[in-house]
Design a protein around this motif. Structure first.
Motif, PDB file in Angstrom:
ATOM      1  N   VAL A 129       0.835  -1.209   0.000  1.00 13.01           N
ATOM      2  CA  VAL A 129       0.000   0.000   0.000  1.00 13.01           C
ATOM      3  C   VAL A 129       0.867   1.257   0.000  1.00 13.01           C
ATOM      4  O   VAL A 129       0.634   2.185  -0.782  1.00 13.01           O
ATOM      5  CB  VAL A 129      -0.970  -0.006   1.203  1.00 13.01           C
ATOM      6  CG1 VAL A 129      -1.633   1.352   1.372  1.00 13.01           C
ATOM      7  CG2 VAL A 129      -2.011  -1.092   1.039  1.00 13.01           C
ATOM      8  N   LEU A 130       1.887   1.308   0.844  1.00 18.42           N
ATOM      9  CA  LEU A 130       2.744   2.498   0.905  1.00 18.42           C
ATOM     10  C   LEU A 130       3.544   2.681  -0.384  1.00 18.42           C
ATOM     11  O   LEU A 130       3.770   3.806  -0.824  1.00 18.42           O
ATOM     12  CB  LEU A 130       3.681   2.419   2.110  1.00 18.42           C
ATOM     13  CG  LEU A 130       2.997   2.547   3.465  1.00 18.42           C
ATOM     14  CD1 LEU A 130       4.003   2.334   4.591  1.00 18.42           C
ATOM     15  CD2 LEU A 130       2.315   3.899   3.612  1.00 18.42           C
ATOM     16  N   ARG A 131       3.955   1.596  -1.009  1.00 21.89           N
ATOM     17  CA  ARG A 131       4.714   1.679  -2.255  1.00 21.89           C
ATOM     18  C   ARG A 131       3.858   2.265  -3.380  1.00 21.89           C
ATOM     19  O   ARG A 131       4.353   2.974  -4.255  1.00 21.89           O
ATOM     20  CB  ARG A 131       5.221   0.297  -2.654  1.00 21.89           C
ATOM     21  CG  ARG A 131       6.326   0.325  -3.686  1.00 21.89           C
ATOM     22  CD  ARG A 131       6.926  -1.030  -4.003  1.00 21.89           C
ATOM     23  NE  ARG A 131       7.071  -1.947  -2.881  1.00 21.89           N
ATOM     24  CZ  ARG A 131       6.362  -3.061  -2.723  1.00 21.89           C
ATOM     25  NH1 ARG A 131       5.474  -3.418  -3.609  1.00 21.89           N
ATOM     26  NH2 ARG A 131       6.550  -3.839  -1.682  1.00 21.89           N
ATOM     27  N   LYS A 132       2.550   1.992  -3.353  1.00 21.77           N
ATOM     28  CA  LYS A 132       1.663   2.467  -4.414  1.00 21.77           C
ATOM     29  C   LYS A 132       0.925   3.758  -4.055  1.00 21.77           C
ATOM     30  O   LYS A 132       0.129   4.251  -4.850  1.00 21.77           O
ATOM     31  CB  LYS A 132       0.646   1.372  -4.751  1.00 21.77           C
ATOM     32  CG  LYS A 132       1.312   0.141  -5.360  1.00 21.77           C
ATOM     33  CD  LYS A 132       0.304  -0.904  -5.720  1.00 21.77           C
ATOM     34  CE  LYS A 132       0.997  -2.109  -6.340  1.00 21.77           C
ATOM     35  NZ  LYS A 132       0.037  -3.090  -6.834  1.00 21.77           N
ATOM     36  N   ALA A 133       1.202   4.313  -2.893  1.00 24.26           N
ATOM     37  CA  ALA A 133       0.480   5.499  -2.417  1.00 24.26           C
ATOM     38  C   ALA A 133       0.645   6.705  -3.345  1.00 24.26           C
ATOM     39  O   ALA A 133      -0.269   7.524  -3.476  1.00 24.26           O
ATOM     40  CB  ALA A 133       0.936   5.861  -1.010  1.00 24.26           C
ATOM     41  N   HIS A 134       1.785   6.825  -4.013  1.00 30.28           N
ATOM     42  CA  HIS A 134       2.016   7.967  -4.893  1.00 30.28           C
ATOM     43  C   HIS A 134       1.009   8.021  -6.045  1.00 30.28           C
ATOM     44  O   HIS A 134       0.758   9.081  -6.612  1.00 30.28           O
ATOM     45  CB  HIS A 134       3.450   7.936  -5.446  1.00 30.28           C
ATOM     46  CG  HIS A 134       3.693   6.814  -6.403  1.00 30.28           C
ATOM     47  ND1 HIS A 134       3.965   5.531  -5.985  1.00 30.28           N
ATOM     48  CD2 HIS A 134       3.676   6.789  -7.748  1.00 30.28           C
ATOM     49  CE1 HIS A 134       4.114   4.764  -7.057  1.00 30.28           C
ATOM     50  NE2 HIS A 134       3.948   5.492  -8.138  1.00 30.28           N
ATOM     51  N   LYS A 135       0.399   6.897  -6.381  1.00 30.46           N
ATOM     52  CA  LYS A 135      -0.569   6.862  -7.476  1.00 30.46           C
ATOM     53  C   LYS A 135      -1.858   7.613  -7.133  1.00 30.46           C
ATOM     54  O   LYS A 135      -2.613   7.982  -8.030  1.00 30.46           O
ATOM     55  CB  LYS A 135      -0.897   5.416  -7.849  1.00 30.46           C
ATOM     56  CG  LYS A 135       0.289   4.683  -8.452  1.00 30.46           C
ATOM     57  CD  LYS A 135      -0.065   3.272  -8.842  1.00 30.46           C
ATOM     58  CE  LYS A 135       1.127   2.574  -9.484  1.00 30.46           C
ATOM     59  NZ  LYS A 135       0.778   1.232  -9.942  1.00 30.46           N
ATOM     60  N   LEU A 136      -2.104   7.844  -5.848  1.00 24.77           N
ATOM     61  CA  LEU A 136      -3.310   8.572  -5.449  1.00 24.77           C
ATOM     62  C   LEU A 136      -3.296  10.010  -5.980  1.00 24.77           C
ATOM     63  O   LEU A 136      -4.337  10.568  -6.286  1.00 24.77           O
ATOM     64  CB  LEU A 136      -3.443   8.588  -3.923  1.00 24.77           C
ATOM     65  CG  LEU A 136      -3.724   7.250  -3.267  1.00 24.77           C
ATOM     66  CD1 LEU A 136      -3.600   7.361  -1.752  1.00 24.77           C
ATOM     67  CD2 LEU A 136      -5.102   6.744  -3.649  1.00 24.77           C
TER      68      LEU A 136
END
Length: 99
Positions: free
Chosen positions: A37-44
């Protein structure tokens, strides 16, 4: 209220105040889920609906103090030279040229 799911628990924290949004605390069952989740958070940020959503890992009081110190140091660097992009990675302040 805390809600349980297959992947963990989540619920609002703090008291409701009309002038701000209350954070949501999410607890995952595995460290791998947290990392994903933290690795993909930038996609938000790319989403209009979720661009104001901010995710942060759970930190101890000492970790919060150290991170706060880094943020303040980074702000000073930005004041001195805002021609670069500053960010925190691996508990260190790093910079790149702005695009």
């Amino acid at each position: 209220a805390v809600v349980s799911t297959q992947s963990g628990h989540y619920g609002r924290v703090e008291e409701w105040k009309s002038d701000r949004t209350r954070p949501i605390k999410v607890e995952f069952r595995t460290a791998a889920d947290v990392e994903t989740v933290l690795r993909k958070a930038h996609k938000l940020k790319a989403s209009d609906e979720f661009k104001k959503v901010y995710l942060a890992p759970d930190r101890s009081a000492e970790e919060r103090a150290a991170h706060s110190k880094l943020v303040n140091q980074m702000k000073e660097l930005i004041k001195k030279d805002n021609s670069k992009h500053y960010f925190i990675r691996d508990d260190k302040i790093k910079c790149t040229d702005k695009k």
